[in-house]
Motif scaffolding. Sequence first.
Motif, short mmCIF file in Angstrom:
data_model
loop_
_atom_site.label_atom_id
_atom_site.label_comp_id
_atom_site.label_asym_id
_atom_site.label_seq_id
_atom_site.Cartn_x
_atom_site.Cartn_y
_atom_site.Cartn_z
N GLU A 139 0.83 -1.20 0.00
CA GLU A 139 0.00 0.00 0.00
C GLU A 139 0.86 1.25 0.00
O GLU A 139 1.90 1.31 0.66
CB GLU A 139 -0.89 0.02 1.24
CG GLU A 139 -2.15 -0.79 1.08
CD GLU A 139 -3.12 -0.54 2.23
OE1 GLU A 139 -3.85 -1.46 2.56
OE2 GLU A 139 -3.12 0.58 2.77
N ASN A 140 0.43 2.23 -0.75
CA ASN A 140 1.14 3.51 -0.79
C ASN A 140 1.02 4.20 0.57
O ASN A 140 -0.08 4.53 1.00
CB ASN A 140 0.52 4.37 -1.89
CG ASN A 140 1.17 5.73 -1.99
OD1 ASN A 140 2.15 6.02 -1.31
ND2 ASN A 140 0.63 6.57 -2.85
N PHE A 159 8.95 5.07 -5.50
CA PHE A 159 7.54 5.36 -5.76
C PHE A 159 7.10 4.72 -7.08
O PHE A 159 6.05 4.08 -7.17
CB PHE A 159 7.36 6.88 -5.81
CG PHE A 159 5.94 7.34 -5.67
CD1 PHE A 159 5.30 8.01 -6.70
CD2 PHE A 159 5.23 7.13 -4.49
CE1 PHE A 159 3.98 8.45 -6.56
CE2 PHE A 159 3.93 7.58 -4.34
CZ PHE A 159 3.31 8.24 -5.38
N LYS A 178 7.20 0.76 -7.07
CA LYS A 178 6.05 0.15 -6.39
C LYS A 178 4.75 0.35 -7.17
O LYS A 178 3.70 -0.19 -6.81
CB LYS A 178 5.89 0.75 -4.99
CG LYS A 178 6.99 0.34 -4.02
CD LYS A 178 6.84 -1.11 -3.60
CE LYS A 178 7.93 -1.50 -2.63
NZ LYS A 178 7.82 -2.93 -2.28
N SER A 215 1.82 12.46 -2.24
CA SER A 215 2.02 11.86 -3.57
C SER A 215 2.09 12.96 -4.63
O SER A 215 2.93 12.91 -5.54
CB SER A 215 0.87 10.90 -3.90
OG SER A 215 0.84 9.83 -2.98
N TRP A 257 3.13 3.19 -7.42
CA TRP A 257 2.24 4.09 -6.70
C TRP A 257 1.94 5.36 -7.46
O TRP A 257 1.03 6.11 -7.10
CB TRP A 257 2.83 4.45 -5.33
CG TRP A 257 2.88 3.28 -4.39
CD1 TRP A 257 2.00 2.23 -4.35
CD2 TRP A 257 3.83 3.03 -3.35
NE1 TRP A 257 2.35 1.35 -3.35
CE2 TRP A 257 3.47 1.82 -2.72
CE3 TRP A 257 4.95 3.73 -2.89
CZ2 TRP A 257 4.18 1.28 -1.66
CZ3 TRP A 257 5.66 3.19 -1.82
CH2 TRP A 257 5.30 1.98 -1.23
N ASN A 258 2.77 5.66 -8.48
CA ASN A 258 2.50 6.88 -9.26
C ASN A 258 1.29 6.64 -10.14
O ASN A 258 1.07 5.54 -10.64
CB ASN A 258 3.73 7.26 -10.11
CG ASN A 258 4.20 6.13 -10.99
OD1 ASN A 258 4.27 4.99 -10.55
ND2 ASN A 258 4.53 6.45 -12.22
#
Length: 203
Positions: A139-140, A196, A199, A147, A201-202
């Motif tokens: 999870e971010n 980032f 993973k 972010s 997450w972006n």
Amino acid sequence: MIRIVIAEDQGMLLGAMKSLLNMEEDMEVVGLAKNGEEAIHLVEQLQPDICIMDIEMPVKTGLDAAEHLYSTQSECKIIILTTFARPGYFERARKAGVKGYLLKDSPIEELVQSIRTIIGGKRIYAPELVDFVYEDESENPLTDRESQVLELVAEGKTTKEIASELYLSTGTVRNYISTILDKLGVGNRIEAISRFKEKGWNK
């Protein structure tokens, strides 16, 4: 003067916290509660600036009380002071708009400084609690705003440019970046961007 309500079911700790905080020139403890329901009543009646709450209390827990006050759009800023580093607790606290989430074994000076920082509009979460929560790296761990800041860093924007685009001060942007590095467990912006993206997450 920062007006404070404390909710804690251990009488000795409640009295000690009251005495220590009242020693600060800019703070005054205006109410004491022994459970979450009393805390809600005192906050609604006294309209304090800060309410410091334990989690595990009878009648209503500190998190129950925080959620109730959040739902009524209370302007009182909530600080959870706990011994419990449980992911579910932290997530509930965050969703209930809690401004501070600190450990009970922290020095009183840390609590005092956190109160002043939170009154200044910032949030304070104990790094130990954040680390515990985000051991699951799927999870971010970053908030939407964090972010957003990191994505602007990735675009090559300077701190000043990010501050201008997001209508923030450069100091606030630097604080965001520092928090991002801590949460991602990296040493610089390049590593943060890499982790980032790695993973996914972006956006």
